[in-house]
Scaffold this motif. Sequence first.
Motif, mmCIF file in Angstrom:
data_model
loop_
_atom_site.group_PDB
_atom_site.id
_atom_site.type_symbol
_atom_site.label_atom_id
_atom_site.label_comp_id
_atom_site.label_asym_id
_atom_site.label_seq_id
_atom_site.Cartn_x
_atom_site.Cartn_y
_atom_site.Cartn_z
ATOM 1 N N ALA A 330 -13.391 4.504 10.999
ATOM 2 C CA ALA A 330 -12.299 3.619 11.400
ATOM 3 C C ALA A 330 -11.689 2.942 10.176
ATOM 4 C CB ALA A 330 -12.809 2.570 12.377
ATOM 5 N N MET A 331 -12.578 2.541 9.259
ATOM 6 C CA MET A 331 -12.111 1.864 8.050
ATOM 7 C C MET A 331 -11.245 2.806 7.202
ATOM 8 S SD MET A 331 -14.513 0.163 5.141
ATOM 9 C CE MET A 331 -14.752 1.673 4.216
ATOM 10 N N HIS A 334 -7.954 3.408 8.882
ATOM 11 C CA HIS A 334 -7.101 2.228 8.741
ATOM 12 C C HIS A 334 -6.505 2.147 7.342
ATOM 13 C CE1 HIS A 334 -6.382 -2.037 7.683
ATOM 14 N NE2 HIS A 334 -5.763 -2.017 8.859
ATOM 15 N N ARG A 337 -3.834 4.632 6.884
ATOM 16 C CA ARG A 337 -2.646 4.376 7.692
ATOM 17 C C ARG A 337 -1.791 3.250 7.122
ATOM 18 N NH1 ARG A 337 -5.231 4.805 13.675
ATOM 19 N NH2 ARG A 337 -4.543 6.919 14.146
ATOM 20 N N ALA A 338 -2.449 2.247 6.531
ATOM 21 C CA ALA A 338 -1.707 1.081 6.040
ATOM 22 C C ALA A 338 -0.581 1.478 5.076
ATOM 23 C CB ALA A 338 -2.663 0.074 5.430
ATOM 24 N N THR A 341 2.149 3.407 6.888
ATOM 25 C CA THR A 341 2.947 2.541 7.758
ATOM 26 C C THR A 341 4.103 1.932 6.969
ATOM 27 O OG1 THR A 341 0.968 2.023 9.013
ATOM 28 C CG2 THR A 341 2.837 0.562 9.305
ATOM 29 N N VAL A 342 3.752 1.451 5.768
ATOM 30 C CA VAL A 342 4.776 0.830 4.924
ATOM 31 C C VAL A 342 5.813 1.872 4.488
ATOM 32 C CG1 VAL A 342 5.201 -0.331 2.726
ATOM 33 C CG2 VAL A 342 3.236 -0.999 4.141
ATOM 34 N N GLU A 371 4.585 1.764 -4.691
ATOM 35 C CA GLU A 371 3.279 1.106 -4.798
ATOM 36 C C GLU A 371 2.315 1.644 -3.730
ATOM 37 O OE1 GLU A 371 1.603 -3.275 -3.801
ATOM 38 O OE2 GLU A 371 3.627 -3.236 -4.644
ATOM 39 N N GLU A 372 2.823 1.756 -2.493
ATOM 40 C CA GLU A 372 1.960 2.219 -1.401
ATOM 41 C C GLU A 372 1.591 3.701 -1.547
ATOM 42 O OE1 GLU A 372 0.334 0.485 0.635
ATOM 43 O OE2 GLU A 372 1.325 -1.454 0.573
ATOM 44 N N GLN A 502 -14.301 -7.914 10.466
ATOM 45 C CA GLN A 502 -12.848 -7.702 10.370
ATOM 46 C C GLN A 502 -12.277 -8.464 9.173
ATOM 47 O OE1 GLN A 502 -10.672 -6.029 12.468
ATOM 48 N NE2 GLN A 502 -11.509 -6.005 14.516
ATOM 49 N N ALA A 503 -12.741 -9.705 9.015
ATOM 50 C CA ALA A 503 -12.203 -10.535 7.939
ATOM 51 C C ALA A 503 -12.545 -9.954 6.570
ATOM 52 C CB ALA A 503 -12.733 -11.959 8.058
ATOM 53 N N ARG A 505 -13.210 -6.845 5.935
ATOM 54 C CA ARG A 505 -12.463 -5.605 5.833
ATOM 55 C C ARG A 505 -11.064 -5.875 5.291
ATOM 56 N NH1 ARG A 505 -13.368 -3.145 11.379
ATOM 57 N NH2 ARG A 505 -15.166 -1.904 10.849
ATOM 58 N N SER A 506 -10.510 -6.941 5.855
ATOM 59 C CA SER A 506 -9.149 -7.291 5.504
ATOM 60 C C SER A 506 -9.066 -7.745 4.048
ATOM 61 C CB SER A 506 -8.688 -8.378 6.457
ATOM 62 O OG SER A 506 -7.465 -8.857 6.046
ATOM 63 N N ARG A 509 -9.392 -4.500 -0.631
ATOM 64 C CA ARG A 509 -8.212 -3.674 -0.902
ATOM 65 C C ARG A 509 -8.742 -2.272 -1.138
ATOM 66 N NH1 ARG A 509 -2.939 -5.041 -0.495
ATOM 67 N NH2 ARG A 509 -3.025 -7.166 0.256
ATOM 68 N N ASP B 9 -1.711 -10.069 7.052
ATOM 69 C CA ASP B 9 -2.247 -10.339 5.711
ATOM 70 C C ASP B 9 -1.750 -9.350 4.665
ATOM 71 O OD1 ASP B 9 -3.803 -8.370 7.056
ATOM 72 O OD2 ASP B 9 -5.333 -8.550 5.507
ATOM 73 N N ILE B 13 3.171 -4.600 4.415
ATOM 74 C CA ILE B 13 3.425 -4.321 5.835
ATOM 75 C C ILE B 13 4.302 -5.429 6.424
ATOM 76 C CG2 ILE B 13 2.311 -4.251 8.122
ATOM 77 C CD1 ILE B 13 0.246 -2.406 6.978
ATOM 78 N N THR B 16 7.828 -4.847 5.323
ATOM 79 C CA THR B 16 8.396 -3.692 6.013
ATOM 80 C C THR B 16 8.954 -4.076 7.387
ATOM 81 O OG1 THR B 16 6.805 -2.293 4.892
ATOM 82 C CG2 THR B 16 7.883 -1.347 6.807
ATOM 83 N N LEU B 55 -7.732 -9.879 10.125
ATOM 84 C CA LEU B 55 -7.174 -10.958 9.310
ATOM 85 C C LEU B 55 -8.298 -11.680 8.582
ATOM 86 C CD1 LEU B 55 -4.803 -12.569 11.965
ATOM 87 C CD2 LEU B 55 -4.055 -11.400 9.883
ATOM 88 N N ASN B 83 -3.306 -1.648 13.046
ATOM 89 C CA ASN B 83 -3.679 -0.242 12.848
ATOM 90 C C ASN B 83 -5.090 0.019 13.358
ATOM 91 O OD1 ASN B 83 -1.706 1.513 12.005
ATOM 92 N ND2 ASN B 83 -1.760 0.784 9.883
#
Lengths: 568, 131
Positions: A330-331, A334, A337-338, A341-342, A371-372, A502-503, A505-506, A509, B9, B13, B16, B55, B83
């Motif tokens: 999943a990580m 994700h 995808r990030a 997405t941009v 950059e992405e 989740q936090a 993970r976020s 980078r 965060d 994104i 965008t 987040l 996502n």
Amino acid sequence: MWLLLTLVLFFFLATSFTFVLIFYKKAKKAEQVLSEREQELTRRIYETSILKEIGERIGYSLDVANVIEIICGSLGKLFSYSTASSILLSDHKIIFKCVLEESVDKVFIENIKHKMLASLSALLNEDIAEREMEEVISGTVLDEEKQHPLGSFFNIPLVIESQIVGLINIASEKQGLYKEEEMTILYRITAQASDAISKLQHVLKTEKGKLDSMVSSMADGVIMTDKDTKLLVVNPKAKEMLGISSDKEATIFDMVDALAGKFDLRTKIEESIKKEKEVFIEELELANFAIQLVISPVRDPQGAILGSVILLHDITSQRDVERLREDFTAMVVHDLRAPLTVIRGTSETLMLHLKALPREKTTQSLSMMKEESENMLARVSDLLDLSKLESGKFELLRERSSLSSLINEKIETFRDVATAKKLGILANVKLNIPEFEFDRIRTGQVLDNLISNAIKFTDIGKITVGAKLEGNDVLVTVSDTGVGIEEKDVGMIFNKFRELTQAERSAQRGTGLGLVIAKGIVEAHGGEIGVESKVGEGSTFYFTLPFNPLPKRRFFQRSQLTSAGFQV
Amino acid sequence: MAHILFVEDDKNIFETYQLELLWQGYKITHASDGVEALEKLKNFKPDLILLDLSLPKKDGLEVLSEIKGNEKTKSIPVIILTNFATDQNIHKAFELGAVSFVAKYSFTPAETAAKVKAILNPPSPTELPKE
């Protein structure tokens, strides 16, 4: 002359007669002996065949009551009696059975009963007359008119595995009927039956002992019930899984309660018994365990249902590994995808509003896409590196090079980023490090990762990159004055499958695989990587690179060789 | 014009999606973590909230639960924009009272903006297409 002749003839006849008479008498006696022998033989054969018959009927029966019934039911063929009775000691009561071969009255039976109880009390050296008693009277009808007294009787004790478990009694209205012979026959039959049961019980005990120790040492939980879902067996592992204290005498209700709300154990057992089918539950989440559950009906050799066996298979660790793997996937998904997405979103906006957008917005959007795209490429490279490391296909390109110059190069690369966060960044490299063979690009990658992490997790202070000689290695350190790492997380930090909230993970980078890959690169060089950290004070990541271009362990250390007597 | 609180965060994104929403004329307030989002909600009441799930400091589902547990904010429609569109997350988000769930990988900024518009200005009965 005639007289003489007559006299001689008479004498002769008389003598002959006497001889015949004597002979007849002798013959008669011989015949009697023969007949007695024959009778004895017939009786013996008969007795043997009865013994055999009883033996066969008893078979492998372990039920003493059943065996007594068989013995009492076969006696009619051996000798005559009015009643055959038995007393059997059960758990807390006494079972008295009386089979009437001839009609007797109640007093007769009461009389036998008291005689048997007295005899058994004497044998056991304990008064058992007060115990609860169950009575079964069968055979011919009682005849209250008879009022015949108890003529003769005898008792034979029933011994199973050296324990007196009961008595058999044979009684008759006639007096003086039983002699040693009858008693011997019954004694022999009873002894044979007792012996058979004792042997069987011994075998059974041994087998049960084996089974018990096997069941209790099993890694899986095992529960067995009879067909009325009464609990027969439960091993320690099953109790542990269900959270039932190991020293508690558990019942089926404890099991049902332990699974309440998750699984209706009783209904499922009943269903399995009724449909004669296995019930399989793939995953059941208990308080401390994840289990697989199989309920199978148990049949005897004839196919009749005896009950049910419930197997609880511990799948906690498999489940945990599976979860980590899913989290990791999943990580990765994700993180890939990030950037996409941009890139897709921005390109769509640009296409829709290109002419109307101010020039600076367009430039900002394009640089974001660039950059992405770079992020995306870096992440894909990380995954590729990881897969190479895991499959053992990771290769180093070693060249003679200067580590000091590499460190300085990297510090210059990160100076802008550090300065933007108002952080100092400096090198502390000892001058005596000579050039040696290592993979400059891969080592640069390790430094990139450690320095960028240090900057990311530090808000105030500085980053110091040091290098010095230590034995046959170069020791490189990257120290920061940042948030530090909690002790419980230190062991996991180089692990691919680590749990992240989740936090967390976020806050990561990239794929968060940087450290895993760094570890792989350092270990491919034959070095070690690690971290020392204190929450709130900062962390020091370190790694070593051996001078020897080949992995250390393939060669003896100098000290080992000299101590073994070699001149080097 | 409607005012949106956008909790995200990832700076790029956010940029965008913001670009398209600004283009459509919405006013955007940005929060880059869960705590900041709840802090900002104390001072103003947006017409709609776009909420990411992963987040820092406080994750999206916790933030959603607090928004829906607060008398002052519980009526604000919340669109989850993430996502991490796992079944579990989708289920939990709707259970907690999210009005819509948008997976970033399947909705472009323009499509997301259309969703926002549909929620803020539901079509009146006369505008409904005839069957």
